[in-house]
Enzyme design. Structure first.
Site, PDB file in Angstrom:
ATOM      1  N   GLU A 189       0.813  -1.220   0.000  1.00 50.06           N
ATOM      2  CA  GLU A 189       0.000   0.000   0.000  1.00 50.06           C
ATOM      3  C   GLU A 189       0.852   1.279   0.000  1.00 50.06           C
ATOM      4  O   GLU A 189       0.460   2.307   0.544  1.00 50.06           O
ATOM      5  CB  GLU A 189      -0.955   0.001   1.200  1.00 50.06           C
ATOM      6  CG  GLU A 189      -1.915  -1.178   1.208  1.00 50.06           C
ATOM      7  CD  GLU A 189      -2.772  -1.248   2.468  1.00 50.06           C
ATOM      8  OE1 GLU A 189      -2.774  -0.296   3.269  1.00 50.06           O
ATOM      9  OE2 GLU A 189      -3.458  -2.284   2.656  1.00 50.06           O
ATOM     10  N   GLU A 222      -5.766  -8.062   0.226  1.00 50.23           N
ATOM     11  CA  GLU A 222      -6.484  -7.770   1.474  1.00 50.23           C
ATOM     12  C   GLU A 222      -7.904  -7.382   1.102  1.00 50.23           C
ATOM     13  O   GLU A 222      -8.120  -6.691   0.102  1.00 50.23           O
ATOM     14  CB  GLU A 222      -5.860  -6.603   2.256  1.00 50.23           C
ATOM     15  CG  GLU A 222      -4.600  -6.905   3.012  1.00 50.23           C
ATOM     16  CD  GLU A 222      -4.130  -5.692   3.822  1.00 50.23           C
ATOM     17  OE1 GLU A 222      -4.984  -4.880   4.253  1.00 50.23           O
ATOM     18  OE2 GLU A 222      -2.909  -5.572   4.012  1.00 50.23           O
TER      19      GLU A 222
END
Length: 346
Positions: free
Chosen positions: A181, A273
């Site tokens: 991320e 995720e």
């Protein structure tokens, strides 16, 4: 047929090759299996918690199945946490998970090597992977390999290599998803933009692959923006982390297409995720076939009642959708995995 239609038709045709030319048989067997199943099935997955790990047992209790992919974290192996008393057992959990027939994926919430900031109601090192919790300057560290910051980065990478070697020695292939991320910039490794991040990615790849000879890794990049893509030479699989609104079971087609566009090479795309489970029927209808999902831990799966019991929580994914996914023909659970220790080599 036009080019976009060709990409749609062929998007799930991925060659079972790995970027590390010395990849070992365990990694090659797992990649062969992933390529064989990609587009035909999605592997179910679940991240375990940091301080308590009831997730797998709760899923089994609720569905009768275990997820195919177990998600683990090297967070508490970071020297910045170990030096403050941090203790982790995730490598042990992962070794057990593999022996029980599951697939292992690891991320690393990497506590910055130095320069922690005290935050309200928080020990300064506990959230040390967040940009807001450290003054550590990655750009400065990567600009000088003789600097203290750079040497501390190497120290931390070497500490995680110890754990990865334990897995390699046990024959465990790892879906390895570091520096995740980054484009969000909420983690320190993304705070200074793409250039120092890419330099750190290349350092991490080189150090683990060439210096530590870790050949059991399948490299999963999860930068979430094309400007942060390191290149096809160091990325095996692309992951997207997606947290849609509660009970939004859409397959997130736009994010899948975005991930496809990071490179002109066909790469496996995973939902690395998720907060909400996608509806398998919608995934099939829209041709959005994530290789695996990995639901995040804690509140996304369960709550804690007054008696300390852990009932399933429908706040994010309702019970019927959990059952639908785990019993759907498109889904693969741990019970349905082949023996990956003997799976055919590509």
């Amino acid at each position: 047929m036009n080019g976009s239609s060709n990409k749609s038709r062929d998007r799930y045709q991925v060659e079972p090759k790995l970027v590390n030319p010395r990849a070992d048989q365990s990694a090659l067997r797992l990649m062969a299996y992933l390529c064989d199943t990609y587009g035909k099935h999605m592997l179910t997955g679940q991240q375990i918690g940091v301080h308590s790990t009831p997730e797998m047992d709760i899923l089994h209790r609720e569905t009768g199945f275990y997820p195919a992919v177990g998600g683990f974290d090297f967070m508490d192996y970071s020297p910045g946490r170990v030096n403050q008393g941090g203790v982790s057992h995730d490598t042990d959990h992962a070794l057990r998970w593999w022996e029980e027939g599951g697939i292992v994926t690891f991320c690393w919430h990497w506590t910055a090597p130095k320069d922690m900031i005290d935050l309200p109601n928080n020990k300064k090192w506990e959230k040390g992977f967040y940009t807001e919790a450290t003054r550590f300057d990655l750009e400065e560290a990567m600009s000088d390999s003789s600097s203290e910051g750079y040497q501390l980065l190497v120290r931390d990478i070497d500490a995680i290599a110890v754990q990865l070697k334990r897995l390699q020695q046990a024959g465990v292939p790892v879906l390895w998803r570091p520096l995740h991320e980054a484009s969000g910039r909420w983690f320190w490794w993304g705070a200074k933009g793409p250039k120092p991040f890419l330099a750190l990615w290349n350092l991490l790849y080189d150090r683990l692959t060439n210096d530590h000879e870790l050949n059991n890794l399948i490299w999963v990049w999860n930068g979430q923006h094309k400007d942060w893509y390191p290149g096809d030479e160091t990325v095996d699989i692309i992951g997207e982390d997606i947290y849609p609104p509660k009970r939004d079971y859409t397959p997130q087609a736009d994010r899948f297409d975005t991930a496809l566009a990071y490179t002109n090479t066909n790469k496996i795309i995973a939902l690395s995720e998720n907060g909400i489970l996608p509806d398998p029927d919608q995934m099939l209808a829209e041709n959005v076939r994530w290789a695996w999902n990995c639901t995040w831990y804690g509140e996304f799966l369960y709550t804690r009642d007054e008696e300390g019991k852990l009932p399933y929580s429908e706040e994010y994914t309702e019970h019927f959708m959990l059952h639908k996914l785990y019993s759907h023909p498109f889904s693969i659970t741990r019970e349905q995995l082949p023996n990956l220790k003997t799976y055919r080599l590509p």
